[in-house]
Design an enzyme around this catalytic site. Structure first.
Site, mmCIF file in Angstrom:
data_model
loop_
_atom_site.group_PDB
_atom_site.id
_atom_site.type_symbol
_atom_site.label_atom_id
_atom_site.label_comp_id
_atom_site.label_asym_id
_atom_site.label_seq_id
_atom_site.Cartn_x
_atom_site.Cartn_y
_atom_site.Cartn_z
ATOM 1 C CE LYS A 1 70.157 84.465 50.986
ATOM 2 N NZ LYS A 1 69.815 84.593 52.511
HETATM 3 C C1 E4P Z 1 67.626 86.534 53.883
HETATM 4 O O1 E4P Z 1 68.133 85.893 52.970
HETATM 5 C C2 E4P Z 1 68.417 87.587 54.922
HETATM 6 O O2 E4P Z 1 69.672 86.786 54.836
HETATM 7 C C3 E4P Z 1 67.874 87.683 56.121
HETATM 8 O O3 E4P Z 1 66.555 88.092 55.706
HETATM 9 C C4 E4P Z 1 68.434 88.554 56.881
HETATM 10 O O4 E4P Z 1 67.679 88.884 58.105
HETATM 11 P P1 E4P Z 1 68.187 89.706 59.280
HETATM 12 O O5 E4P Z 1 68.283 90.804 59.039
HETATM 13 O O6 E4P Z 1 67.065 89.414 60.245
HETATM 14 O O7 E4P Z 1 69.356 88.910 59.936
#
Ligand code: E4P
Length: 224
Positions: A87
């Site tokens: 990622k």
């Molecule tokens: C997923 O890959 C993201 O990092 C995550 O959904 C971010 O979520 P948040 O906005 O609740 O921190």
């Protein structure tokens, strides 16, 4: 449609893999923080052990410069396994790293997507998934649904192999909206997913079925 869960909690992963038709696990450093000072690589090797090879595992890097991103990505692939989706936040340095890692055959989830341009650039760079941050966009008064729809139409029009992995949700309505707008996948905090079933009407329906059965058959069960 694919549901992934956005957690690094092993107990929750075991429960969701057992009960729900999920296709993968995502995390980020803020999610990992909730697990305390874990052994990072060992933790994700154990998660792979729970989910098996047929589900996707998306692990985020921390470095911001291309060189550091590449180093972290190589270490993750070596110490967890080669099937991990790396990622990478969509920045100019991240885009360079995505292009180089794709040339090596790595799988990439382009994350922290708040804008159409970030998403389009990540598609062009060859990302396997783009992760638009649905709730965070809405918090900024950015039309997240329109952005997802736009990504979906560009994927169709130009034949990109990139999939939309919508992320950052605060409720199940947003998740359904992302799917309706063309997201192929959504990664969701498992508490939000499970809460969708913790509805009094569902419980009442089951209680009524049980009471109606019992009124005729008493304590005898179907299998008795
Ligand atoms: C997923 O890959 C993201 O990092 C995550 O959904 C971010 O979520 P948040 O906005 O609740 O921190």
């Amino acid at each position: 449609m694919e549901y992934l869960i956005d957690t690094a909690n092993m107990t929750m992963i075991e429960k969701c893999v057992d009960l729900l038709p999920i296709t993968g696990i995502t995390s980020n450093p803020s999610i990992i923080k909730k697990e305390g000072r874990i052994d990072f690589f060992e933790h994700f090797r154990k998660i792979r052990g729970i989910i098996g090879a047929d589900k996707t595992l998306h692990v985020q890097i921390l470095a911001e410069k291309c060189e550091g991103i590449l180093e972290e990505a190589h270490t993750i692939l070596e110490k967890i396994d080669r099937a991990v989706y790396i990622k990478i936040p969509v920045t100019p340095e991240g885009l360079k790293a995505i292009r180089l890692l794709k040339k090596e055959g790595a799988k990439i989830t382009a994350t922290a997507v708040y804008s159409k341009t970030q998403g389009f650039m990540a598609m062009e760079a060859g990302a396997d998934f783009i992760a638009p941050y649905f709730n965070r966009m809405e918090n900024l008064d950015i039309d997240a649904a329109a952005a997802v729809e736009f990504f979906a139409s560009m994927i169709d029009r130009y034949g990109y192999s990139t999939k939309i992995l919508a992320a950052s949700f605060k409720n199940i309505h947003q998740v359904n909206e992302a799917f309706a707008c063309g997201a192929q996948a959504a990664t969701v905090n498992p508490d939000i997913l499970l809460a969708a079933f913790a509805v009094p009407s569902i419980k009442k329906a089951l209680d009524d079925f049980a009471a109606d059965w019992e009124s005729v058959f008493g304590k005898d069960h179907i299998c008795d």
